[in-house]
Design a protein around this motif. Structure first.
Motif, PDB file in Angstrom:
ATOM      1  N   ALA A 244       0.813  -1.219   0.000  1.00  0.00           N
ATOM      2  CA  ALA A 244       0.000   0.000   0.000  1.00  0.00           C
ATOM      3  C   ALA A 244       0.847   1.269   0.000  1.00  0.00           C
ATOM      4  O   ALA A 244       0.331   2.360  -0.312  1.00  0.00           O
ATOM      5  CB  ALA A 244      -0.934  -0.001   1.209  1.00  0.00           C
ATOM      6  N   ASN A 245       2.134   1.159   0.331  1.00  0.00           N
ATOM      7  CA  ASN A 245       3.029   2.315   0.329  1.00  0.00           C
ATOM      8  C   ASN A 245       3.935   2.360  -0.903  1.00  0.00           C
ATOM      9  O   ASN A 245       4.804   3.224  -1.000  1.00  0.00           O
ATOM     10  CB  ASN A 245       3.896   2.310   1.589  1.00  0.00           C
ATOM     11  CG  ASN A 245       3.091   2.461   2.856  1.00  0.00           C
ATOM     12  OD1 ASN A 245       2.190   3.303   2.924  1.00  0.00           O
ATOM     13  ND2 ASN A 245       3.385   1.635   3.856  1.00  0.00           N
ATOM     14  N   GLY A 246       3.758   1.408  -1.818  1.00  0.00           N
ATOM     15  CA  GLY A 246       4.587   1.365  -3.017  1.00  0.00           C
ATOM     16  C   GLY A 246       5.917   0.665  -2.822  1.00  0.00           C
ATOM     17  O   GLY A 246       6.793   0.757  -3.670  1.00  0.00           O
ATOM     18  N   GLY A 247       6.064  -0.054  -1.718  1.00  0.00           N
ATOM     19  CA  GLY A 247       7.290  -0.784  -1.470  1.00  0.00           C
ATOM     20  C   GLY A 247       7.126  -2.271  -1.718  1.00  0.00           C
ATOM     21  O   GLY A 247       6.005  -2.771  -1.862  1.00  0.00           O
ATOM     22  N   PHE A 248       8.238  -2.995  -1.783  1.00  0.00           N
ATOM     23  CA  PHE A 248       8.169  -4.450  -1.953  1.00  0.00           C
ATOM     24  C   PHE A 248       9.506  -5.076  -1.598  1.00  0.00           C
ATOM     25  O   PHE A 248      10.547  -4.413  -1.564  1.00  0.00           O
ATOM     26  CB  PHE A 248       7.791  -4.836  -3.388  1.00  0.00           C
ATOM     27  CG  PHE A 248       8.828  -4.472  -4.425  1.00  0.00           C
ATOM     28  CD1 PHE A 248       9.940  -5.280  -4.658  1.00  0.00           C
ATOM     29  CD2 PHE A 248       8.692  -3.314  -5.176  1.00  0.00           C
ATOM     30  CE1 PHE A 248      10.892  -4.944  -5.601  1.00  0.00           C
ATOM     31  CE2 PHE A 248       9.644  -2.975  -6.132  1.00  0.00           C
ATOM     32  CZ  PHE A 248      10.746  -3.789  -6.336  1.00  0.00           C
ATOM     33  N   THR A 249       9.468  -6.370  -1.320  1.00  0.00           N
ATOM     34  CA  THR A 249      10.657  -7.193  -1.163  1.00  0.00           C
ATOM     35  C   THR A 249      10.426  -8.475  -1.940  1.00  0.00           C
ATOM     36  O   THR A 249       9.411  -9.151  -1.727  1.00  0.00           O
ATOM     37  CB  THR A 249      10.944  -7.524   0.313  1.00  0.00           C
ATOM     38  OG1 THR A 249      11.169  -6.310   1.038  1.00  0.00           O
ATOM     39  CG2 THR A 249      12.180  -8.403   0.442  1.00  0.00           C
ATOM     40  N   ALA A 250      11.317  -8.796  -2.858  1.00  0.00           N
ATOM     41  CA  ALA A 250      11.162  -9.979  -3.703  1.00  0.00           C
ATOM     42  C   ALA A 250      12.431 -10.820  -3.635  1.00  0.00           C
ATOM     43  O   ALA A 250      13.511 -10.318  -3.326  1.00  0.00           O
ATOM     44  CB  ALA A 250      10.883  -9.569  -5.143  1.00  0.00           C
ATOM     45  N   ARG A 251      12.275 -12.128  -3.936  1.00  0.00           N
ATOM     46  CA  ARG A 251      13.408 -13.056  -3.906  1.00  0.00           C
ATOM     47  C   ARG A 251      13.515 -13.765  -5.257  1.00  0.00           C
ATOM     48  O   ARG A 251      13.231 -14.962  -5.382  1.00  0.00           O
ATOM     49  CB  ARG A 251      13.214 -14.078  -2.790  1.00  0.00           C
ATOM     50  CG  ARG A 251      13.307 -13.494  -1.392  1.00  0.00           C
ATOM     51  CD  ARG A 251      14.735 -13.498  -0.898  1.00  0.00           C
ATOM     52  NE  ARG A 251      15.228 -14.867  -0.756  1.00  0.00           N
ATOM     53  CZ  ARG A 251      16.520 -15.183  -0.733  1.00  0.00           C
ATOM     54  NH1 ARG A 251      17.418 -14.251  -0.893  1.00  0.00           N
ATOM     55  NH2 ARG A 251      16.893 -16.437  -0.583  1.00  0.00           N
ATOM     56  N   PRO A 252      13.937 -13.069  -6.314  1.00  0.00           N
ATOM     57  CA  PRO A 252      14.030 -13.712  -7.627  1.00  0.00           C
ATOM     58  C   PRO A 252      15.198 -14.683  -7.707  1.00  0.00           C
ATOM     59  O   PRO A 252      16.237 -14.495  -7.069  1.00  0.00           O
ATOM     60  CB  PRO A 252      14.237 -12.522  -8.574  1.00  0.00           C
ATOM     61  CG  PRO A 252      14.937 -11.510  -7.726  1.00  0.00           C
ATOM     62  CD  PRO A 252      14.338 -11.654  -6.358  1.00  0.00           C
ATOM     63  N   LYS A 253      15.011 -15.735  -8.501  1.00  0.00           N
ATOM     64  CA  LYS A 253      16.102 -16.670  -8.792  1.00  0.00           C
ATOM     65  C   LYS A 253      16.756 -16.222 -10.100  1.00  0.00           C
ATOM     66  O   LYS A 253      16.081 -16.065 -11.116  1.00  0.00           O
ATOM     67  CB  LYS A 253      15.560 -18.084  -8.935  1.00  0.00           C
ATOM     68  CG  LYS A 253      16.623 -19.129  -9.240  1.00  0.00           C
ATOM     69  CD  LYS A 253      16.010 -20.495  -9.521  1.00  0.00           C
ATOM     70  CE  LYS A 253      15.408 -21.099  -8.273  1.00  0.00           C
ATOM     71  NZ  LYS A 253      14.926 -22.492  -8.526  1.00  0.00           N
ATOM     72  N   ILE A 254      18.069 -16.015 -10.064  1.00  0.00           N
ATOM     73  CA  ILE A 254      18.797 -15.532 -11.235  1.00  0.00           C
ATOM     74  C   ILE A 254      19.622 -16.687 -11.804  1.00  0.00           C
ATOM     75  O   ILE A 254      20.546 -17.183 -11.157  1.00  0.00           O
ATOM     76  CB  ILE A 254      19.711 -14.343 -10.877  1.00  0.00           C
ATOM     77  CG1 ILE A 254      18.920 -13.250 -10.159  1.00  0.00           C
ATOM     78  CG2 ILE A 254      20.378 -13.798 -12.121  1.00  0.00           C
ATOM     79  CD1 ILE A 254      17.790 -12.662 -10.975  1.00  0.00           C
TER      80      ILE A 254
END
Length: 439
Positions: A244-254
């Motif tokens: 809701a604040n425009g933030g995020f945390t993601a864990r992509p596999k590269i």
């Protein structure tokens, strides 16, 4: 030279070669003309190379795709090292596609800051004793203020993946480097893109995950985090909703070995106006680990604080009755070993008794010393010699090390001794006892 030795040396040279810039990319055709500049560069080869830092001159150019943006526009920046300061020092050739450059472009004027730039893992082979080719790195920034924005080449790092993973960081010796390009931003009433991302860790093996954090995206919008290969996104993508604040945390596999960075964007495809990045990311060479794994454990045992000395008797130089003066000599060398491995330093002090002889004494306060102390290479602590002066029965400091987060090492302590003998001291042999205490 054995094949194993040759490959190891080649791996080292793959990094040393880059000590003043290396790679093999030409500047993109879309880049505008700019001024090539020379600047002094200080590069630190990997420790395994066993050579000192390399100082030289780098020639580089910074170009942009839009030299007259409006406030709120994205500007793509290309940092090209035209002529590194070093060449291949040996006859061993370096293979193609082992080098991944990253760096920074410095902004000043109407808008201050830095731009992260990355280049693809691509270079032409470098022949033995041959000159290193040019290489380019790209990134972007958003014009936030109207006015002239100057762009100068900044620090850069070359990551090499050949036999082993090595880094060669190169810094501008006298920052900032000369201005290579100027952007003239105008107030077009556009909205400034404040989206930003970070990636931690910034490298890993193929198939590893990294943590990408973002801010200032549109609240609850669909966001895609993707790998970046220097010119476009890769197949390594993950899509989710911002909070809701425009933030995020993601864990992509590269997994793509061509990945040199990571971007995040809103919408169906990468658009700098609705995204952030690229931030640097390196995929280490070699296949990802497979099969069962085993955790390997070891421990380092703490030792003790101890000292030894090279002897227990010092013969000071004789003086003449009626003249007296300095009776000099050298303290027997003391070796201090601090193998405790903790935060505490140590102090080595000494005190002396009066010198007694057949017909009287020489006061202990007449013995003076000039201490010296040195640390063995690799010792965490730095040894400080005590002050020159009287020792006496009250005592004085011979040497010490300070408290620190990690202390220890091996130290050699010496001192020049001088006993001031009164002129009419009765003839004969005089002796005093110097006692050393290590705490």
């Amino acid at each position: 030279m054995s094949e194993r030795r040759r490959r190891r040396l080649a791996a080292v040279l793959g990094a040393v070669a880059l000590a003043a810039g290396t790679g093999a990319l030409a500047a993109p055709a879309s880049a505008l003309a700019a001024t090539p500049v020379d600047f002094a560069t200080h590069c630190i080869p990997p420790a395994i190379a066993g050579i000192p830092p390399i100082d030289g001159t780098t020639n580089a150019t910074v170009t942009v795709d839009n030299a007259a943006p409006k406030v709120g526009d994205k500007v793509t920046v290309t940092y090209t090292v035209n002529k590194p300061a070093a060449s291949n020092p040996v006859d061993i050739a370096l293979p193609a596609d082992i080098m991944t450059p990253t760096g920074k472009v410095v902004l000043a004027g109407a808008q201050a800051g830095t731009v992260d730039v990355t280049g693809p893992k691509k270079n032409a082979p470098v022949p033995g004793k041959g000159a290193f080719p040019a290489f380019s790195m790209s990134g972007s920034f958003t014009a936030t203020k109207a006015g002239a924005i100057t762009l100068s080449p900044g620090d850069y790092n070359i990551h090499t993946s050949y036999i082993m993973e090595l880094d060669t960081p190169c810094t501008v010796t006298n920052p900032p480097a000369p201005v290579s390009e100027t952007v003239n931003a105008t107030d077009g009433g556009g909205q400034v893109n404040q989206r930003a991302i970070t990636a931690d860790p910034a490298s890993g093996n193929a198939g590893d995950r990294t943590t990408v954090s973002g801010s200032k995206f549109t609240p609850n919008a669909d966001v895609t985090v993707a790998g970046w290969n220097g010119t476009a996104t890769t197949a390594d993508k993950i899509t989710f909703k911002a909070d809701a604040n425009g933030g995020f945390t993601a864990r992509p596999k590269i997994t793509d070995p061509a990945t040199t960075g990571i971007v995040a964007y809103e919408g169906a495809a990468w658009d700098p106006a609705n995204g952030a990045g690229p931030v640097a990311y390196t995929v280490n060479s070699g296949p990802p680990p497979t099969g069962p794994s085993q955790k390997l454990n070891t421990s380092v045992n703490a030792g003790t604080l101890a000292m030894t000395q090279a002897g227990d008797s010092v013969d000071l130089q004789a003086v003449d009755f009626g003249k007296g003066g300095a009776s000099t000599g050298d303290l027997r060398t003391v070796t201090v070993q601090d193998f405790r491995g903790g935060p505490a330093g140590w102090s080595l002090t000494g005190k002396v008794t009066d010198f007694t002889g057949p017909a009287g004494t020489i006061d202990a306060g007449r013995l003076g010393w000039t201490p010296a102390c040195s640390a063995k290479a690799g010792s965490p602590s730095v040894c400080a010699a005590g002050s020159a002066g009287s020792v006496g029965s009250a005592g004085a400091t011979l040497a010490s090390t300070p408290n620190a987060a990690l202390t220890g090492g091996e130290f050699t302590v010496d001192a020049k001794l001088s006993l001031d003998v009164p002129a009419f001291t009765a003839p004969g042999a005089y002796s005093g006892v110097l006692t050393l205490t290590l705490t």
